[in-house]
Enzyme design. Structure first.
Site, PDB file in Angstrom:
ATOM      1  N   VAL A  52       0.800  -1.227   0.000  1.00 17.52           N
ATOM      2  CA  VAL A  52       0.000   0.000   0.000  1.00 17.52           C
ATOM      3  C   VAL A  52       0.830   1.272   0.000  1.00 17.52           C
ATOM      4  CG1 VAL A  52      -1.984  -1.090   1.101  1.00 17.52           C
ATOM      5  CG2 VAL A  52      -0.193  -0.075   2.534  1.00 17.52           C
ATOM      6  N   TYR A  53       2.147   1.192   0.094  1.00 17.36           N
ATOM      7  CA  TYR A  53       2.960   2.402   0.108  1.00 17.36           C
ATOM      8  C   TYR A  53       2.855   3.103  -1.248  1.00 17.36           C
ATOM      9  CZ  TYR A  53       5.212   0.891   4.487  1.00 17.36           C
ATOM     10  OH  TYR A  53       5.464   0.508   5.791  1.00 17.36           O
ATOM     11  N   ALA A  54       2.365   4.331  -1.194  1.00 13.71           N
ATOM     12  CA  ALA A  54       2.147   5.122  -2.418  1.00 13.71           C
ATOM     13  C   ALA A  54       1.315   4.342  -3.433  1.00 13.71           C
ATOM     14  CB  ALA A  54       3.475   5.568  -3.031  1.00 13.71           C
ATOM     15  N   GLY A  56       1.291   1.294  -4.241  1.00 11.85           N
ATOM     16  CA  GLY A  56       2.068   0.351  -5.033  1.00 11.85           C
ATOM     17  C   GLY A  56       3.259   0.956  -5.746  1.00 11.85           C
TER      18      GLY A  56
END
Length: 327
Positions: A52-54, A56
């Site tokens: 979920v960071y940015a 993907g």
């Protein structure tokens, strides 16, 4: 950079890990490329990301850098699944979601296997047996080498680790990634004792107290800081209270006495706490990362460690630290 074993596994990771939560959003590919090169040249190997960071983009950027640098064998690659931000179901640890998310991560990272796959959070809507069966499948099918948990309570870690140890042919949990810093010492109540008893290595996220322990917020909010960002302002504000200010003042005083930056003091304190395998650090730019890497040479004097312990001590008591737990 010094290497440490992750829990009872044979996997060795650098005692500082490179966090990439902002990569692909606030950190562009040029800055990320400089950080990647500097971190690996300093002897670091642990690269930490999540699906979920940015949205993907962090994983995609790491995949690009792995291809460019041909450094897959130098890197211990860790990612996560479970979180579903901005949805009605905040956490989903169902088998369907976990394996679908892992396949998405592998595609974005452009690898066949990650070294450590974290269950990002506890999901009260899914039976633990189902969640752990997905972890077993991930390892058996070669998509992950080790599985760990993140943001679990002490009893949840104990339940999951004991379940895996008790049943034949199950994957043993390697570690737990938890928030830990001088302004957030809650894991000392039950998580640290549970992990030490069960042989799990702890990686600390946000060891600089979401940036607060750098001292940058002592006299206001810098316009280029995370607290001024719409993405991270609520995240940082949790640690901008009177107690945190007293701790930050003590860190700054210690740093002045040692002639180092406050972030070095705060990071060295976390890095050398009992049970900690690695501390995950994220940098906004290459200059900040170089300052963070200076911590590798710092060993805090015992008097300073004691003073920081005292000013930041969490409330401990019955039953986990009560009279009945004393030897």
């Amino acid at each position: 950079m010094q290497q440490r074993r992750l829990g009872m596994t044979g996997l060795e990771v650098s005692r500082l890990g490179l966090g990439t939560m902002t990569w692909g959003r606030d950190t562009d590919e040029h800055e990320a490329r400089d950080q990647w090169k500097t971190f690996l040249e300093a002897g670091g190997n642990l690269i930490d990301t999540a699906d979920v960071y940015a949205d993907g983009a962090s994983e995609e950027m790491i995949g690009m850098l792995l291809r460019e640098s041909q450094s897959r064998d130098q890197v211990v690659l860790a990612t996560k699944a479970v979180s579903k931000p901005r949805t009605t179901r905040r956490f989903d640890a169902s088998r369907a979601h976990l394996l679908r998310s892992l396949d998405g991560s592998l595609n974005r990272l452009d690898v066949d296997c990650v070294d450590v796959w974290y269950l990002h959070a506890w999901d009260p809507q899914t039976e633990l047996e189902e969640t752990l069966s997905a972890a077993d499948t991930a390892v058996r099918t070669g998509r992950a080498r080790y599985v760990a948990v993140s943001n679990y309570a002490g009893w949840q870690i104990a339940q999951a680790a004991t379940w895996q140890k008790a049943l034949p042919d199950r994957v043993t949990l390697a570690g737990a990634q938890m928030e830990y810093s001088l302004v957030q010492r809650g894991i000392e109540r039950e998580v640290v004792p549970a992990c030490q008893a069960l042989g799990l290595g702890i990686t600390a996220w946000s060891p600089l107290g979401r940036g607060v322990l750098t001292g940058k917020y002592r006299f206001g909010t810098p316009p280029d800081s995370r607290a001024a960002s719409p993405h991270f302002s609520p995240f940082v504000s949790e640690h901008l209270d009177d107690r945190a200010r007293r701790i930050v003042d003590s860190v700054v005083t210690a740093a002045e006495g040692l002639d180092v930056a406050p972030l070095e003091v705060a990071l060295a304190w976390v890095r050398d706490q009992p049970g900690i395998t690695s501390a995950i650090v994220g940098a906004r730019n290459i200059l900040q990362l170089r300052g963070i890497l200076e911590t590798e040479a710092l060993e805090l004097p015992e008097a300073i460690k004691t003073a920081l312990d005292d000013v930041s001590a969490p409330e401990l008591g019955y039953p986990d630290h009560g009279w009945n737990q004393r030897g």
